[in-house]
Design a protein around this motif. Structure first.
Motif, PDB file in Angstrom:
ATOM      1  N   SER A  22       0.822  -1.203   0.000  1.00 59.07           N
ATOM      2  CA  SER A  22       0.000   0.000   0.000  1.00 59.07           C
ATOM      3  C   SER A  22       0.861   1.260   0.000  1.00 59.07           C
ATOM      4  CB  SER A  22      -0.907  -0.004   1.239  1.00 59.07           C
ATOM      5  OG  SER A  22      -1.683   1.172   1.307  1.00 59.07           O
ATOM      6  N   THR A  49      -2.766  -1.333  -3.130  1.00 59.18           N
ATOM      7  CA  THR A  49      -3.674  -0.686  -2.178  1.00 59.18           C
ATOM      8  C   THR A  49      -3.294   0.775  -2.013  1.00 59.18           C
ATOM      9  OG1 THR A  49      -3.905  -2.797  -0.986  1.00 59.18           O
ATOM     10  CG2 THR A  49      -4.596  -0.816   0.186  1.00 59.18           C
ATOM     11  N   HIS A  87      -7.162  -1.823  -3.952  1.00 61.92           N
ATOM     12  CA  HIS A  87      -7.897  -1.809  -2.690  1.00 61.92           C
ATOM     13  C   HIS A  87      -7.629  -0.493  -1.960  1.00 61.92           C
ATOM     14  CE1 HIS A  87      -7.583  -6.461  -2.872  1.00 61.92           C
ATOM     15  NE2 HIS A  87      -8.715  -6.055  -3.424  1.00 61.92           N
TER      16      HIS A  87
END
Length: 595
Positions: A22, A49, A87
């Protein structure tokens, strides 16, 4: 239906082990037209992410006046993440730190002193519940099991560094679950035993925040969490800057090597920051661990993507490492291209204090009020009193938050400065009108000084050489409007050419000019030759500038730039003759520090 859960050793995506890769992007620090670009470059880095905080005080700057507009559309941001096939992690706190004004907590919440701060106190919790319910109305339908991108939601933020109130955390969890949030919930703390113990609950997934010595930090985290996936929720790959201190950078190769150790252990990561963006407006925070240190306008953070979204050496070093753990796209982002180099003179100037005086009526107060008490939570304000002295003396205050120009009978006589711990100014014998132009330079975003009021903090006393003191309680108050255009266009305020009245004997000014641009493009506005103040570009407040360094240029995102004439307004507290409008080909965030 896609599922996401916490397994015995891993995150599970549809039941299979999943490593979160992420990067942090704060939607409120990046222009909406540029969200997709930054998110796409995150995917090209190998990330799957995007993480963001939610800044409560950006959405509700005035109690009861909520907005998802003007770059604050969280739903649109999360949908842009989903459109890229990625995500999302959302951290609504209510406290975010993030080097953001008051750590994201709205100043109005603490105006009357009734609300507690980050604890289970009824006034605070009632406001927090209203806030979280609004945010969760957006997040709930965008969870992964509803077809959206959100896989994790965080409870509070580094709470173990601030307090130890498990009932407060339990109530936040209860509000979250009652609002329909079903994805796993996390907490984050620095990997120190006392912080990890105080900052979470057994039923929540603990994550860490650190930027080096990853194996050691993960081992500490594992001691507090025998099962479940390990994750660094904030991998500090850079750092922020304060006014008057050197620009911070971290070594790209060293950061990448440590990231390799982290990912090689199987842990998940959130790069803090992926792209830091900008503290537009007056949204920067400050730190105070004995010395007040306001944070600069740029939140470049020495991140893999710079403030303007360009890949840095750190981006390429990280991409090589991340490519060992996931398949990379063959596409790579374009590199940096020089920005237009432009220049033009200021064409108009007004005396700031004269214009403010013409803009409204001063309010008389029988005591020294704070800005918060007067309902003003950002910007600058004018305090005025009359003092009769038989001998020279000093006017002093218990505190100043955060800087104030002192004018005696209209002449600049000095400055009060919280960072330098200067809380008094000399006043000569005689009968004088004393004016203080007070600047809020950013609310403290970390530690016990959260929620403190801004302005002049009393008592205000005149102190004589003999040691005798007299309190000054008769004051008038006038806010400096947040929008400078009415001040510039006021028919009752004198308007002169900047060349006719250079620097106005040091009195603060509002200057205006126009910058012609061939077409929309990122610009780097050069503040060399300016003193300290605030800039607006086509009506949007870019933020603060200050010649103490290290930041010299202000980033102007291309969506703000028009083909043809662009309006530039500068509020300069320390104006100089010869100042002009100019842009540079590239940013300067590491100019020399003033002595």
């Amino acid at each position: 239906m896609t599922t996401f859960s916490v397994g015995e050793h891993d995150f599970l995506l549809d039941g299979s082990p999943h490593q979160i890769l992420s990067g942090a992007l704060h939607y409120f620090r990046i222009q909406p037209e540029q969200w997709a670009d930054r998110i796409h470059k995150a995917r090209l880095l190998g990330l799957n992410t995007i993480e963001t905080y939610v800044a409560w005080n950006a959405h509700e700057p005035v109690e009861g006046q909520w907005s998802w507009a003007d770059g604050l559309d969280l739903a649109a941001f999360l949908k842009a993440v989903a459109d890229e096939g990625m995500h999302a992690i959302v951290r609504p706190a209510p406290y975010i730190c993030a080097e953001w004004d008051n750590g994201g907590l709205p100043a109005w919440l603490f105006g009357d002193g009734a609300a507690g701060v980050r604890r289970d106190e009824p006034v605070f919790m009632a406001a927090v519940e209203r806030y979280l319910r609004r945010v969760y109305e957006v997040i709930e339908p965008l969870q992964i099991d509803h077809g959206g991108p959100v896989i994790l939601v965080q409870i509070e933020n580094e709470y173990g560094a601030y307090g130890s109130d498990p009932e407060y955390l339990r109530k936040l969890v209860g509000i979250t679950r009652a609002a329909g949030i079903t994805v796993p919930l996390t907490t984050v703390d620095q990997p120190e035993d006392d912080m990890l113990s105080a900052g979470s609950l057994p039923e929540l997934l603990h994550t860490g925040s650190f930027g080096s010595r990853s194996p050691e930090r993960l081992a500490t985290l594992r001691r507090h969490q025998p099962t479940g996936p390990l994750m660094c929720m904030e991998y500090w790959n850079g750092w922020f800057d304060d006014w008057g201190t050197p620009h911070h950078t971290t070594n790209a190769a060293a950061s990448a090597a440590d990231l390799d150790l982290l990912l090689g252990s199987g842990a998940s990561v959130n790069l803090y920051m992926l792209c830091g963006g900008t503290n537009f407006g007056l949204t920067n925070g400050a730190n105070d661990k004995g010395t007040y240190e306001p944070i600069v306008t740029s939140y470049d953070y020495d991140a893999p993507l710079d403030e303007a979204g360009h890949p840095t050496a750190k981006y390429w070093a990280f991409r090589e490492v991340i490519g060992r753990y996931t398949e990379l796209s063959a596409e790579v982002p374009a590199g940096f291209s020089p920005a237009p180099v432009l220049g033009s003179p200021f064409t108009g100037e007004v005396d700031l204090l004269d214009a403010v005086e013409a803009s409204g009526s001063r309010v008389g107060v029988g005591h020294l009020p704070t800005m918060d008490e007067m309902g003003q939570f950002h910007g600058l304000a004018v305090f005025r009193t009359h003092i009769d002295l038989d001998e020279d003396a000093e006017l002093s205050f218990a505190d100043v938050r955060d800087r104030a120009l002192v004018l005696v009978d209209g002449e600049v006589a000095g400055a009060l400065d919280r960072a330098r711990k200067v809380f008094s100014a000399a006043i000569p014998a005689g009968s004088h009108e004393v004016t203080l132009l007070v600047e809020d330079q950013g609310r403290v975003d970390y530690g016990p000084r959260l929620g403190e009021p801004k302005g002049l903090i009393g008592p205000a006393v005149v102190r004589f050489d003999s040691g005798e003191t007299t309190e000054i309680s008769d004051w008038s108050y006038l806010p400096v409007p947040a929008d400078p255009l009415p001040l510039l266009e006021s028919t009752s305020a004198p308007d002169h050419s900047a060349s006719d009245h250079p620097a106005r004997d040091g009195r603060p000014v509002l200057r205006r000019g126009s910058l012609d641009v061939a077409g929309p493009a990122d610009l780097f506005l050069d503040t060399a030759g300016w003193g300290a103040g605030v800039v607006w570009f086509n009506g949007l407040c870019l933020g603060r500038f200050w010649d103490v360094g290290p930041q010299r240029t202000l980033y102007v995102p291309s969506p703000l730039v028009r083909t043809g004439a662009n309006d530039v307004v500068v509020l300069d507290l320390h104006p100089r003759a010869g100042a002009r409008i100019a842009t540079l080909a590239e940013p300067i965030l590491d100019s020399p520090i003033a002595g």
